[in-house]
Design a protein around this motif. Sequence first.
Motif, PDB file in Angstrom:
ATOM      1  N   VAL A  82     -18.607  22.605  12.163  1.00 50.04           N
ATOM      2  CA  VAL A  82     -20.039  22.676  12.448  1.00 50.04           C
ATOM      3  C   VAL A  82     -20.694  23.617  11.439  1.00 50.04           C
ATOM      4  O   VAL A  82     -20.083  24.573  10.966  1.00 50.04           O
ATOM      5  CB  VAL A  82     -20.284  23.136  13.909  1.00 50.04           C
ATOM      6  CG1 VAL A  82     -19.805  24.539  14.142  1.00 50.04           C
ATOM      7  CG2 VAL A  82     -21.722  22.973  14.306  1.00 50.04           C
ATOM      8  N   ALA A 107     -26.561  23.560  12.202  1.00 48.07           N
ATOM      9  CA  ALA A 107     -26.324  22.799  13.439  1.00 48.07           C
ATOM     10  C   ALA A 107     -26.265  23.732  14.644  1.00 48.07           C
ATOM     11  O   ALA A 107     -26.808  23.416  15.706  1.00 48.07           O
ATOM     12  CB  ALA A 107     -25.040  21.993  13.324  1.00 48.07           C
ATOM     13  N   ILE A 108     -25.626  24.877  14.481  1.00 46.57           N
ATOM     14  CA  ILE A 108     -25.544  25.828  15.591  1.00 46.57           C
ATOM     15  C   ILE A 108     -26.938  26.333  15.971  1.00 46.57           C
ATOM     16  O   ILE A 108     -27.242  26.487  17.157  1.00 46.57           O
ATOM     17  CB  ILE A 108     -24.589  26.990  15.260  1.00 46.57           C
ATOM     18  CG1 ILE A 108     -23.160  26.458  15.218  1.00 46.57           C
ATOM     19  CG2 ILE A 108     -24.725  28.124  16.264  1.00 46.57           C
ATOM     20  CD1 ILE A 108     -22.134  27.451  14.740  1.00 46.57           C
ATOM     21  N   ILE A 154     -28.410  23.719  18.056  1.00 48.77           N
ATOM     22  CA  ILE A 154     -27.737  23.712  19.369  1.00 48.77           C
ATOM     23  C   ILE A 154     -28.299  24.823  20.243  1.00 48.77           C
ATOM     24  O   ILE A 154     -28.582  24.615  21.437  1.00 48.77           O
ATOM     25  CB  ILE A 154     -26.212  23.838  19.197  1.00 48.77           C
ATOM     26  CG1 ILE A 154     -25.651  22.557  18.574  1.00 48.77           C
ATOM     27  CG2 ILE A 154     -25.527  24.153  20.523  1.00 48.77           C
ATOM     28  CD1 ILE A 154     -24.215  22.675  18.069  1.00 48.77           C
ATOM     29  N   HIS A 164     -30.247  24.186  23.678  1.00 46.86           N
ATOM     30  CA  HIS A 164     -29.700  24.769  24.902  1.00 46.86           C
ATOM     31  C   HIS A 164     -30.772  25.575  25.639  1.00 46.86           C
ATOM     32  O   HIS A 164     -30.870  25.518  26.870  1.00 46.86           O
ATOM     33  CB  HIS A 164     -28.481  25.640  24.566  1.00 46.86           C
ATOM     34  CG  HIS A 164     -27.664  25.994  25.751  1.00 46.86           C
ATOM     35  ND1 HIS A 164     -26.776  25.129  26.320  1.00 46.86           N
ATOM     36  CD2 HIS A 164     -27.609  27.121  26.494  1.00 46.86           C
ATOM     37  CE1 HIS A 164     -26.200  25.701  27.349  1.00 46.86           C
ATOM     38  NE2 HIS A 164     -26.695  26.920  27.483  1.00 46.86           N
TER      39      HIS A 164
END
Length: 79
Positions: A48, A52-53, A56, A60
């Motif tokens: 990843v 991308a994190i 995310i 979230h």
Amino acid sequence: MKVSNASSRKLSDLLEEFAAIRRASIALIRSLDDASWLRRGNASGKEVSVLAIAFIIAGHALHHRKIFAVKYLPALPSA
């Protein structure tokens, strides 16, 4: 999560914790330099990127905002 004991906590405490985590996440993302966004690593056994994190984390947070809106806001008295 059932084991989080969230239902036994005050809504104000949950909201305060949510806001603190959001501020910390934003501070972390703002601290990243251009080279950081290109880095890649492993999370849960999958490759990843830092970018991308970041997405995310944002997704979230939106997920939890929706939970608050559906589960807790209808229970609050109208103004």
